[in-house]
Enzyme design. Sequence first.
Site, mmCIF file in Angstrom:
data_model
loop_
_atom_site.group_PDB
_atom_site.id
_atom_site.type_symbol
_atom_site.label_atom_id
_atom_site.label_comp_id
_atom_site.label_asym_id
_atom_site.label_seq_id
_atom_site.Cartn_x
_atom_site.Cartn_y
_atom_site.Cartn_z
ATOM 1 N N GLN A 107 0.781 -1.152 -0.053
ATOM 2 C CA GLN A 107 0.025 0.214 0.021
ATOM 3 C C GLN A 107 0.822 1.174 -0.165
ATOM 4 O O GLN A 107 1.567 1.568 1.007
ATOM 5 C CB GLN A 107 -1.013 0.008 1.122
ATOM 6 C CG GLN A 107 -2.261 0.908 0.780
ATOM 7 C CD GLN A 107 -3.025 1.332 2.145
ATOM 8 O OE1 GLN A 107 -2.392 1.632 2.979
ATOM 9 N NE2 GLN A 107 -4.395 1.495 1.846
ATOM 10 N N TYR A 188 -5.748 10.994 3.625
ATOM 11 C CA TYR A 188 -4.340 11.323 3.266
ATOM 12 C C TYR A 188 -4.316 12.202 1.847
ATOM 13 O O TYR A 188 -5.123 12.600 1.477
ATOM 14 C CB TYR A 188 -3.539 9.992 3.368
ATOM 15 C CG TYR A 188 -3.573 9.771 4.810
ATOM 16 C CD1 TYR A 188 -2.882 10.410 5.683
ATOM 17 C CD2 TYR A 188 -4.583 8.309 5.035
ATOM 18 C CE1 TYR A 188 -2.957 9.755 6.901
ATOM 19 C CE2 TYR A 188 -4.436 7.829 6.266
ATOM 20 C CZ TYR A 188 -3.856 8.518 7.412
ATOM 21 O OH TYR A 188 -4.003 8.112 8.850
ATOM 22 N N ARG A 235 -7.574 2.139 -2.994
ATOM 23 C CA ARG A 235 -8.556 2.131 -1.808
ATOM 24 C C ARG A 235 -9.212 3.707 -1.503
ATOM 25 O O ARG A 235 -8.407 4.504 -1.493
ATOM 26 C CB ARG A 235 -7.709 1.687 -0.527
ATOM 27 C CG ARG A 235 -8.644 1.477 0.605
ATOM 28 C CD ARG A 235 -7.912 0.805 1.832
ATOM 29 N NE ARG A 235 -8.819 -0.238 2.816
ATOM 30 C CZ ARG A 235 -8.777 -0.023 3.942
ATOM 31 N NH1 ARG A 235 -7.878 0.692 4.637
ATOM 32 N NH2 ARG A 235 -9.725 -0.967 4.692
ATOM 33 N N GLY A 324 -9.652 -6.191 8.746
ATOM 34 C CA GLY A 324 -8.769 -5.764 9.510
ATOM 35 C C GLY A 324 -8.710 -6.318 10.824
ATOM 36 O O GLY A 324 -7.789 -7.306 11.038
ATOM 37 N N ARG A 325 -8.981 -5.691 12.055
ATOM 38 C CA ARG A 325 -9.002 -5.997 13.135
ATOM 39 C C ARG A 325 -8.941 -7.404 13.502
ATOM 40 O O ARG A 325 -8.115 -7.888 14.154
ATOM 41 C CB ARG A 325 -9.995 -5.417 14.055
ATOM 42 C CG ARG A 325 -9.665 -4.005 14.411
ATOM 43 C CD ARG A 325 -10.701 -3.337 14.990
ATOM 44 N NE ARG A 325 -11.400 -2.530 13.751
ATOM 45 C CZ ARG A 325 -11.503 -1.026 13.890
ATOM 46 N NH1 ARG A 325 -11.397 -0.449 14.919
ATOM 47 N NH2 ARG A 325 -11.932 -0.736 12.721
HETATM 48 C C1 8OZ Z 1 -4.200 4.007 11.971
HETATM 49 C C2 8OZ Z 1 -3.052 4.531 12.661
HETATM 50 C C3 8OZ Z 1 -2.272 5.508 11.732
HETATM 51 C C4 8OZ Z 1 -2.462 5.532 10.497
HETATM 52 C C5 8OZ Z 1 -5.207 4.782 7.927
HETATM 53 C C6 8OZ Z 1 -2.741 4.430 7.537
HETATM 54 O O1 8OZ Z 1 -6.152 5.077 8.631
HETATM 55 C C7 8OZ Z 1 -3.995 4.780 8.554
HETATM 56 C C8 8OZ Z 1 -3.694 4.805 9.872
HETATM 57 C C9 8OZ Z 1 -4.339 4.014 10.674
HETATM 58 O O2 8OZ Z 1 -5.488 4.600 6.825
#
Ligand code: 8OZ
Length: 366
Positions: A107, A188, A235, A324-325
Amino acid sequence: MGRPDGHKLDVLFEPVALGELRLPNRIVMAPMTRHRAATGSLAPHRLNAEYYSQRATAGLIVSEASQISQQGQGYIGTPGIYSEAQIEGWRLVTDAVHAAGGRIVCQLWHVGRMSHVSLQPGGHAPVAPSAIRANAQIYLDSGFADTSVPRALVLAEIPLIVASYKQAAANARRAGFDGVELHGANGYLLDQFMRDGSNRRTDEYGGSVSNRIRFTLEVVEAAVGVWGNGRVGIRIAPTSVEGDMHDSDPQSLFGTLLGSLSSRGLAYVHVVEGTGEVGRDGSGFDFTGMRTLFSGSLIRNNGYSPDLAAAAVGAGGCDAVSFGRPFIANPDLVRRFREGAELNSTDKATVYGGDARGYTDYLPIV
Ligand code: 8OZ
């Protein structure tokens, strides 16, 4: 053993192709930040290789988000994919996953404004489409901290960031990955360009929807140039509020994006449903309707139970579901779903950062 109602889940254990990626089952390991790269080099190492290889029975592993440059970093301990040491470190991971029979994509991540001056080259401000601070926190050595005020990228810098993505995609290839997933979700850099809450640019990267998705599409092209379209996924999280994100019309924005991505024939789109944490309710976007907006393969995510996942795949609503978790505490999650076995619960204190504890010491069933 076998679960009495096991047949209901059968569809999850059928193989599927996402572009050129051939998955033996529809259970994908979602990307998860674990803050355990080597101090200093931010390279993956043996412990990370062990962690990923333990989870190699997933249909596909999406690596934790990996920054494409130092500028793209926003938290301590997250791995990079820009230095030789990091490429070598990732090679340990991909070799271990492949030796265990698995598949893994990298990723690619640039955090944009979700960063802090202390992590940036020269102590400079993080970069973003516009100089709008995210009312959000990132994680440093000293603990949680507010994000720094970013500076707006000048037009001439944008091709340089696209070139960093391209270099990172090439690095991922050298590191032995099976493909790349572009992190376009969760507030992001790609997401910051796309949504109008964080993009107030007046040049060709801001304003109209087609301008706001331009940067993402250029990054897609760069990755496709390295890998071909069949090994590039992306994503997105159309209604996530993570990172102080919002958009005035996500349906039009992401509908247009999905149309453009359809014509590029990507391996897959991976969608985080809902507003962030758990649950898939997102107002302002028709997640079900994504199936008709995007012509390629679709991975759905966010708090799916095995039953819901099987129902979604069975009804043709997606090709795979990512978890995920549950993969944190259950390296053999695929087997546990198949056999209806109990799931281990996760120790929250060891999710982010630390050593082998809470990382590689969750055991499979025997
Ligand atoms: C949790 C802590 C830091 C970054 C995301 C890459 O939420 C993260 C991330 C998740 O996509």
